[in-house]
Enzyme design. Structure first.
Site, PDB file in Angstrom:
ATOM      1  N   ARG A 176      -4.236  -6.286   0.812  1.00 36.45           N
ATOM      2  CA  ARG A 176      -3.490  -6.996   1.848  1.00 36.45           C
ATOM      3  C   ARG A 176      -3.523  -6.263   3.183  1.00 36.45           C
ATOM      4  NH1 ARG A 176      -0.244  -7.516  -2.828  1.00 36.45           N
ATOM      5  NH2 ARG A 176       0.035  -9.666  -3.523  1.00 36.45           N
TER       6      ARG A 176
ATOM      7  N   ASP B  62     -14.778  -2.587  -1.720  1.00 35.38           N
ATOM      8  CA  ASP B  62     -13.663  -2.819  -2.642  1.00 35.38           C
ATOM      9  C   ASP B  62     -14.252  -3.444  -3.896  1.00 35.38           C
ATOM     10  OD1 ASP B  62     -11.464  -3.870  -4.092  1.00 35.38           O
ATOM     11  OD2 ASP B  62     -10.252  -3.857  -2.289  1.00 35.38           O
TER      12      ASP B  62
ATOM     13  N   ALA C  67      -2.694   5.089   4.098  1.00 32.67           N
ATOM     14  CA  ALA C  67      -2.484   4.629   2.723  1.00 32.67           C
ATOM     15  C   ALA C  67      -1.671   5.632   1.922  1.00 32.67           C
ATOM     16  CB  ALA C  67      -3.826   4.361   2.057  1.00 32.67           C
TER      17      ALA C  67
ATOM     18  N   ASP D  47      -1.222   9.246   8.922  1.00 35.24           N
ATOM     19  CA  ASP D  47       0.206   8.957   8.761  1.00 35.24           C
ATOM     20  C   ASP D  47       0.729   9.521   7.447  1.00 35.24           C
ATOM     21  OD1 ASP D  47       2.674   7.655   9.578  1.00 35.24           O
ATOM     22  OD2 ASP D  47       2.293   6.196   7.972  1.00 35.24           O
TER      23      ASP D  47
ATOM     24  N   GLU E 185       4.126  16.055   1.229  1.00 35.51           N
ATOM     25  CA  GLU E 185       5.049  15.552   2.254  1.00 35.51           C
ATOM     26  C   GLU E 185       6.455  16.055   1.964  1.00 35.51           C
ATOM     27  OE1 GLU E 185       4.707  11.313   2.593  1.00 35.51           O
ATOM     28  OE2 GLU E 185       2.624  11.400   3.247  1.00 35.51           O
TER      29      GLU E 185
ATOM     30  N   HIS F  52       4.519   9.650   8.185  1.00 34.21           N
ATOM     31  CA  HIS F  52       4.615   8.564   7.208  1.00 34.21           C
ATOM     32  C   HIS F  52       5.499   7.422   7.732  1.00 34.21           C
ATOM     33  CE1 HIS F  52       4.170   7.745   2.630  1.00 34.21           C
ATOM     34  NE2 HIS F  52       4.145   6.620   3.308  1.00 34.21           N
ATOM     35  N   LEU F  53       5.064   6.834   8.834  1.00 35.19           N
ATOM     36  CA  LEU F  53       5.847   5.784   9.505  1.00 35.19           C
ATOM     37  C   LEU F  53       5.339   4.378   9.214  1.00 35.19           C
ATOM     38  CD1 LEU F  53       6.297   7.399  13.047  1.00 35.19           C
ATOM     39  CD2 LEU F  53       7.843   7.501  11.087  1.00 35.19           C
ATOM     40  N   GLY F  54       4.414   4.236   8.267  1.00 34.39           N
ATOM     41  CA  GLY F  54       3.817   2.925   8.029  1.00 34.39           C
ATOM     42  C   GLY F  54       4.812   1.821   7.771  1.00 34.39           C
ATOM     43  N   ALA F  55       5.890   2.133   7.063  1.00 27.70           N
ATOM     44  CA  ALA F  55       6.901   1.113   6.746  1.00 27.70           C
ATOM     45  C   ALA F  55       8.145   1.247   7.604  1.00 27.70           C
ATOM     46  CB  ALA F  55       7.286   1.210   5.272  1.00 27.70           C
TER      47      ALA F  55
END
Length: 531
Positions: free
Chosen positions: A152, A172, A232, A257, A262, A280-283
């Site tokens: 996605r 993929d 990812a 990211d 971590e 780690h700001l992806g979300a």
């Protein structure tokens, strides 16, 4: 209806907490629980909601005597022992679509920041320097973006980069050529991506196969001056190899990211001007957090109700349920429950077969629904889509599915067949009309069409006049309405007729016995086809 208690160990959107409470759940938000305290607290909860910090290891799972579901408000499940949860029949769910837009947009933000050297330019200007000539950037137009992982997020990134005029090559193993072609993406191997891409963006989960997927050998096969983005999972890139490639001039830039550890502490990557980093700001958007909180609350509520959970990661079935399949879930469950009631004890095998158009779909969820429906009346513990196969195995109950693209009378037909010491029993059903009304259309191969209702009764008897009148008398005396009735007549002489009744309320066992005595019927069953 009270569904149980849920423990939330990390902050989620308040909207999600309220969703749970409105759904009949008692919620305890305990963000103070450390890894040593969680095993001692989890035993009194039916549900657990976490994010990325809480470690749900085998020790926690073993202590979770009442737990039915573990919900991760986000995508990754690195911190959950899914195998241990599955063995114990605990559903593990996540919110895979909650942050896909935010993660894709973070990828684009890092791509542009790296290409135009924005963090360096910002730091220079705020330090009082005006260095226009120093920060020479790169246009994205006509460059090749290599996407590793066309799920996605990877797909959203590819679509957005097409708008920049980039050409896309992706690898993929689970993506189809047809889908990639529709998206305007060239599908190839990992070697193709490494050889062709000016910019590589990684969008794969962290597994044993993807750990350090990009290392010294892979970087050596890239174009000189390649740029790499990872939003990812940390550890997919060998960070030491990346440092070496940047120092050697092979890699012109990197945007990260996520990191193998971590928080990462000190890293030589942080001292490199070619590298853009974020924690780690992806979300980390308001919208993603709201979506994650409400999505995981919805998944947990479904699990506590015993319903199908679309985003369960430890089902023996695909998690993405097509709209064409979804209406059949309840039908399959009811047919399984009906087959159990009509077959009686000593069943050794349950077969679910699909005929017509439905046979071309992924029907694993439907088979699990039928198995769950079959087991619910005979198992004292709650039956879920996860533990149904385990409970069947414990009882030496074999189960299977079979498919045929042809069907004589119906566009779609689902059959559940039981085999054991007694004669086999088969029930078949379909969906009709715009509202997908569930209909029972056959028993033991004999046509018998009646809507599947919550309360039903079934009788086998020697066909003769007056049976219907005698059966209906005890029901009328108790004010129990007959809503539908149908009789399957014998195919051959000596074969019993089969009567199916849909009634408006429960038929007590003593009333069922009275009905059979009044009509001289040797065999009858009352069935409740819902929890």
């Amino acid at each position: 209806m009270f569904l149980g208690r849920v423990l939330v160990t990390e902050s989620i959107a308040e909207l999600g907490v309220e969703w749970l409470r409105r759904g009949g759940v008692e919620v305890d938000v305990r963000t103070d629980l450390g890894p040593q305290a969680l095993p001692g607290e989890i035993g009194s909860y039916e549900g657990l909601i976490i994010r990325s910090a809480t470690q749900v290891d085998a020790r926690v799972v073993e202590a979770a005597s009442r737990l039915k579901v573990i919900g991760r408000a986000g995508i990754g499940l690195d911190n959950v022992d899914v195998e241990a949860a599955t063995r114990k029949g605990i559903l593990v769910v996540n919110a895979p679509q909650s942050n896909i837009i935010s993660a894709a947009e973070q990828t684009l933000a890092l791509l542009l920041s790296m290409a135009r050297r924005i963090p360096e330019a910002h730091a220079s200007l705020t330090a009082g320097r005006w260095e226009r000539e120093r920060f020479l950037g790169m246009e994205l137009h006509d460059k090749v973006l290599g996407v590793i992982g066309l799920g996605r997020v990877g797909t959203l990134v590819a679509q957005r980069c097409l708008a920049f005029g980039m050409r896309i090559v992706a690898c993929d193993p689970y993506a189809s050529e047809q889908r990639a072609a529709r998206l305007g993406i060239q599908l190839g191997s990992l070697d193709d991506v490494l050889a062709l891409a000016d910019v590589i963006s990684i969008h794969v989960p962290k597994t044993a196969e993807t750990k350090r997927l990009i290392g010294d050998d892979e970087l050596a096969r890239c174009k000189d001056g390649v740029r790499i983005i990872n939003t990812a999972r940390g550890g997919v890139i060998d960070e030491d190899a990346l440092v070496r490639a940047i120092k050697a001039g092979k890699v012109a830039g990197a945007a990260l990211d996520v990191f193998e550890t971590e928080p990462p502490g000190g890293s030589p990557l942080f001292d490199m001007p070619e590298v853009v980093v974020t924690p780690h700001l992806g979300a980390s958007t308001v919208e993603a957090q709201d979506k994650a909180g409400t999505a995981i609350a919805e998944q947990v509520l479904l699990a506590l109700r015993g319903d199908f959970v679309p985003h369960a990661v430890n089902l023996q079935a695909g998690s993405d349920l097509p709209e064409s399949v979804r209406p059949f879930v309840s039908l399959a469950g009811r047919l399984g429950r009906l087959a159990c009631a009509l077959a009686g004890p000593s069943v050794g095998e349950v077969e679910v077969s699909y005929h017509g158009q439905i046979a071309s779909e992924d029907t694993r969820v439907l088979t699990l629904a039928a198995l769950r429906g079959f087991l619910q009346p005979v198992v004292h513990e709650p039956v879920t889509y996860v533990n149904a196969p385990l409970l069947a195995q414990d009882r030496d109950l074999a189960w299977s599915e079979r498919k045929s693209a042809t069907t004589e009378d119906y566009l779609n037909l689902v059959r559940v067949t039981t085999r054991g010491a007694a004669e086999p029993v088969t029930v078949g059903g379909t969906l009709t009309g715009r509202r997908n009304e569930q209909r029972l259309v056959e028993i033991d191969g004999r046509p018998l069409e009646i809507p599947l209702s919550r309360y039903m009764a079934f009788f086998r008897y020697e066909e003769r006049p007056g049976v219907v009148n005698r059966i209906s008398g005890p029901l009328a005396e108790r004010q129990i309405n007959i809503r539908n009735m149908v009789v399957a007549e014998p195919d051959v002489e000596g074969q019993p007729a089969i009567m199916a009744l849909a009634v408006g309320s429960e038929v007590p066992s003593e009333v069922l016995d009275e009905m059979m005595r009044a009509a001289g019927i040797p065999s009858g069953r009352f069935v409740v086809l819902e929890d």
